[in-house]
Design an enzyme around this catalytic site. Structure first.
Site, PDB file in Angstrom:
ATOM      1  N   LYS A 114       5.108  12.214  12.543  1.00 49.35           N
ATOM      2  CA  LYS A 114       5.179  13.541  11.921  1.00 49.35           C
ATOM      3  C   LYS A 114       4.025  14.421  12.385  1.00 49.35           C
ATOM      4  CE  LYS A 114       7.943  12.747   7.813  1.00 49.35           C
ATOM      5  NZ  LYS A 114       8.048  12.853   6.371  1.00 49.35           N
ATOM      6  N   LYS A 196      16.537   7.476  15.302  1.00 48.33           N
ATOM      7  CA  LYS A 196      17.122   7.518  13.960  1.00 48.33           C
ATOM      8  C   LYS A 196      17.836   8.840  13.711  1.00 48.33           C
ATOM      9  CE  LYS A 196      14.386   8.679  10.556  1.00 48.33           C
ATOM     10  NZ  LYS A 196      13.383   8.795   9.486  1.00 48.33           N
ATOM     11  N   LYS A 199      17.501  14.678   9.677  1.00 49.20           N
ATOM     12  CA  LYS A 199      17.835  16.106   9.498  1.00 49.20           C
ATOM     13  C   LYS A 199      16.841  16.999  10.226  1.00 49.20           C
ATOM     14  CE  LYS A 199      16.085  15.091   4.994  1.00 49.20           C
ATOM     15  NZ  LYS A 199      16.545  14.440   3.803  1.00 49.20           N
TER      16      LYS A 199
HETATM   17  P1  TYM Z   1      13.555  10.211   3.179  1.00 52.12           P
HETATM   18  O1  TYM Z   1      13.744  11.383   2.282  1.00 52.12           O
HETATM   19  O2  TYM Z   1      13.123  10.451   4.570  1.00 52.12           O
HETATM   20  O3  TYM Z   1      14.857   9.334   3.227  1.00 52.12           O
HETATM   21  C1  TYM Z   1      15.489   8.913   2.037  1.00 52.12           C
HETATM   22  C2  TYM Z   1      16.087   7.533   2.220  1.00 52.12           C
HETATM   23  O4  TYM Z   1      17.044   7.543   3.284  1.00 52.12           O
HETATM   24  C3  TYM Z   1      16.727   6.510   4.215  1.00 52.12           C
HETATM   25  N1  TYM Z   1      17.102   6.981   5.559  1.00 52.12           N
HETATM   26  C4  TYM Z   1      17.885   6.314   6.398  1.00 52.12           C
HETATM   27  N2  TYM Z   1      18.508   5.120   6.289  1.00 52.12           N
HETATM   28  C5  TYM Z   1      19.270   4.715   7.323  1.00 52.12           C
HETATM   29  N3  TYM Z   1      19.415   5.431   8.475  1.00 52.12           N
HETATM   30  C6  TYM Z   1      18.805   6.616   8.630  1.00 52.12           C
HETATM   31  N4  TYM Z   1      18.965   7.321   9.747  1.00 52.12           N
HETATM   32  C7  TYM Z   1      17.997   7.112   7.559  1.00 52.12           C
HETATM   33  N5  TYM Z   1      17.260   8.244   7.375  1.00 52.12           N
HETATM   34  C8  TYM Z   1      16.709   8.135   6.147  1.00 52.12           C
HETATM   35  C9  TYM Z   1      15.231   6.311   4.070  1.00 52.12           C
HETATM   36  O5  TYM Z   1      14.837   5.055   4.532  1.00 52.12           O
HETATM   37  C10 TYM Z   1      15.040   6.480   2.592  1.00 52.12           C
HETATM   38  O6  TYM Z   1      15.339   5.284   1.904  1.00 52.12           O
HETATM   39  N6  TYM Z   1       9.135   8.482   1.710  1.00 52.12           N
HETATM   40  C11 TYM Z   1      10.538   8.469   1.404  1.00 52.12           C
HETATM   41  C12 TYM Z   1      10.851   8.988   0.014  1.00 52.12           C
HETATM   42  C13 TYM Z   1      10.091   8.339  -1.086  1.00 52.12           C
HETATM   43  C14 TYM Z   1      10.341   7.042  -1.616  1.00 52.12           C
HETATM   44  C15 TYM Z   1       9.380   6.879  -2.647  1.00 52.12           C
HETATM   45  C16 TYM Z   1      11.262   6.054  -1.326  1.00 52.12           C
HETATM   46  C17 TYM Z   1       9.054   8.864  -1.770  1.00 52.12           C
HETATM   47  N7  TYM Z   1       8.623   7.995  -2.697  1.00 52.12           N
HETATM   48  C18 TYM Z   1       9.323   5.686  -3.394  1.00 52.12           C
HETATM   49  C19 TYM Z   1      11.214   4.881  -2.078  1.00 52.12           C
HETATM   50  C20 TYM Z   1      10.264   4.708  -3.083  1.00 52.12           C
HETATM   51  C21 TYM Z   1      11.249   9.341   2.416  1.00 52.12           C
HETATM   52  O7  TYM Z   1      10.694  10.198   3.027  1.00 52.12           O
HETATM   53  O8  TYM Z   1      12.562   9.161   2.475  1.00 52.12           O
END
Ligand code: TYM
Length: 331
Positions: A114, A196, A199
């Site tokens: 990032k 991956k 968005k």
């Molecule tokens: P975020 O918002 O980037 O993504 C949310 C969830 O979607 C999963 N994900 C994917 N899984 C499979 N293939 C993909 N291409 C893909 N893109 C995203 C992510 O692994 C995630 O589970 N830091 C986290 C949010 C967060 C969180 C937490 C998660 C904040 N606090 C506490 C669990 C527990 C994040 O940015 O996810």
């Protein structure tokens, strides 16, 4: 009080959700909701680590809540809430900062990625992001954290922080386990099957959004990058095809072997179009229900207010314990 084990997970309202978010996270949450006591958060405080227009953040936050409910998360069975509504997240995060090392945070691959993408805004929040995530999880005495593969390293750090704190004082936090599916934990870009699906991809043909129209979904799948082998196999030498089969399998519950058998001798165009159809049919009710729900502001407000109240109650139990252990004087 229940004897059920506890789940915590969250998604950033940094735009519309992708098919990756759905398959890697949301879909699993829905299937786990009966067995666990679950907290599902919309992590707006994480979202501001990258510059956001306030009106977009507001809109996306409510849209993500609508997506949660439309995907099948029942607000009566799960605690659905917005992170910034429960101040304990920020408060515990500060405490945990003092038990997390600079070196550990410097090694986080998501921070490195990032900061490359946002080189003009490498702010302290972006660096500290995993500590806020640890606070999210540890506040609820969480047993299980269902996420996609890209969050594994952050979860390991959460476990390390919990163990370090427990060893320094006495057992305070449950040490959480990750729940990462064997198949579908990393849905790849349709344009670059080595990265991956995200968005934040510059090329919108790389990702499918939960609110994409059926035409758009079909168009994006038809353009999906494959290979020149000309045979349908499930192998790392054909990552584009492998990704299509993974998506197909996760959404239909058909096994990879069944799909391989069905498509043996068929062309890539068949697989692309059929996968698009499967995605269209799966996402249609979610999109329609989300569109209906975002218009019902009163209902969404009730859900997130009730959610915040329940979350705050559980979170404060942990926060009070933490404050006491480190020597803060109770109010
Ligand atoms: P975020 O918002 O980037 O993504 C949310 C969830 O979607 C999963 N994900 C994917 N899984 C499979 N293939 C993909 N291409 C893909 N893109 C995203 C992510 O692994 C995630 O589970 N830091 C986290 C949010 C967060 C969180 C937490 C998660 C904040 N606090 C506490 C669990 C527990 C994040 O940015 O996810």
């Amino acid at each position: 009080m229940t004897d059920k084990k506890i789940i915590f997970s969250g998604i950033q309202p940094s735009g519309s959700l992708t098919l990756g978010n759905y398959i890697g996270a949301l879909k699993n949450w829905v299937s786990l909701q009966e067995q666990y006591e679950s907290y599902y958060c919309i992590v707006d405080m994480h979202a501001i680590t990258v510059d956001k227009e306030p009106k977009d953040l507001r809109k996306n936050t409510l849209e993500v809540l609508a997506n949660y409910i439309a995907s099948g998360l029942d607000p009566e069975k799960n605690t659905l809430f917005i992170q910034s509504h429960v101040p304990a997240h920020a408060e515990l995060s500060w405490v945990l900062n003092c038990y997390t090392y600079f070196g550990e945070l410097s090694r986080m691959t998501q921070f490195k990625d990032k900061s490359q993408k946002n080189s003009s805004n490498i702010n302290a929040g972006l660096f500290d992001y995993p500590v806020l995530m640890a606070a999210d999880i540890l506040l609820y005495q969480t047993d299980l954290v269902p996420v996609g593969e890209d969050q594994r390293q952050h979860l390991e750090l959460s476990r390390d922080i919990a163990q370090r704190f427990n060893n320094r004082y006495s057992p305070t936090f449950k040490v959480p386990e990750p729940y990462i599916s064997k198949v579908g934990a990393k849905i790849m870009s349709l344009q670059d099957p080595e990265s991956k699906m995200s968005k934040s991809d510059d090329n919108e043909n790389g990702y499918i959004l939960l609110n994409d129209s059926p035409d758009k979904i079909m168009r994006k799948f038809k353009r999906a990058v494959t290979d020149s082998v000309g045979e349908i196999n499930y192998t790392d030498n054909q990552l584009g095809i492998k990704n299509l089969i993974t998506i197909y399998s996760k959404l239909t519950e058909e096994s990879v072997d069944e799909i391989l058998e069905k498509y043996s001798g068929k062309g890539y165009a068949d697989l692309k179009e059929d996968t698009a159809e499967v995605v269209i049919e799966k996402l249609r009710p979610i999109r329609e229900e989300s569109e209906r729900l975002v218009k019902d502001k009163t209902y969404l407000e009730k859900v997130y207010k009730d959610g915040a109240e329940k979350a705050q109650y559980s979170a404060m139990k942990t926060l009070r314990k933490v404050h006491k252990k480190i020597g803060f004087i109770p109010k």
